[in-house]
Design a protein around this motif. Sequence first.
Motif, short mmCIF file in Angstrom:
data_model
loop_
_atom_site.label_atom_id
_atom_site.label_comp_id
_atom_site.label_asym_id
_atom_site.label_seq_id
_atom_site.Cartn_x
_atom_site.Cartn_y
_atom_site.Cartn_z
N SER A 69 0.32 3.08 -3.25
CA SER A 69 -0.52 4.25 -3.53
C SER A 69 0.33 5.47 -3.87
O SER A 69 -0.05 6.27 -4.74
CB SER A 69 -1.44 4.56 -2.35
N GLU A 70 1.48 5.62 -3.25
CA GLU A 70 2.36 6.76 -3.54
C GLU A 70 2.97 6.64 -4.93
O GLU A 70 3.06 7.64 -5.66
CB GLU A 70 3.46 6.87 -2.48
N PHE A 73 0.19 7.50 -7.31
CA PHE A 73 -0.08 8.93 -7.25
C PHE A 73 0.96 9.72 -8.03
O PHE A 73 0.64 10.61 -8.81
CB PHE A 73 -0.13 9.39 -5.79
N GLN A 74 2.23 9.37 -7.84
CA GLN A 74 3.30 10.05 -8.57
C GLN A 74 3.16 9.84 -10.08
O GLN A 74 3.38 10.76 -10.87
CB GLN A 74 4.66 9.57 -8.10
#
Length: 87
Positions: A69-70, A73-74
């Motif tokens: 997810s990170e 997101f980035q």
Amino acid sequence: MPKRSGMDISGAFGQVLREARKANKLSQEQLAELSGMHVNHISFIERAKTSPSLQAMQQIALALNAPLSELIFQAERKAEADKTSSR
């Protein structure tokens, strides 16, 4: 549908992947080994020559010890920032 200027999400994900790989001091070969993927596939993803499957993204995230997810997101932030700056 009109073509948008700027980077798409595949290009942004490729850049995020490259940055995360380098931050972990891994070569493409090492990341390929850790993720169970071929080095060419890692290279193609980083250069946005192919879009990774969800399974491939999960394997990469696990190899980088990062939440998927990170990474996504980035990539979203990077694509949006590029789209805004190219207006």
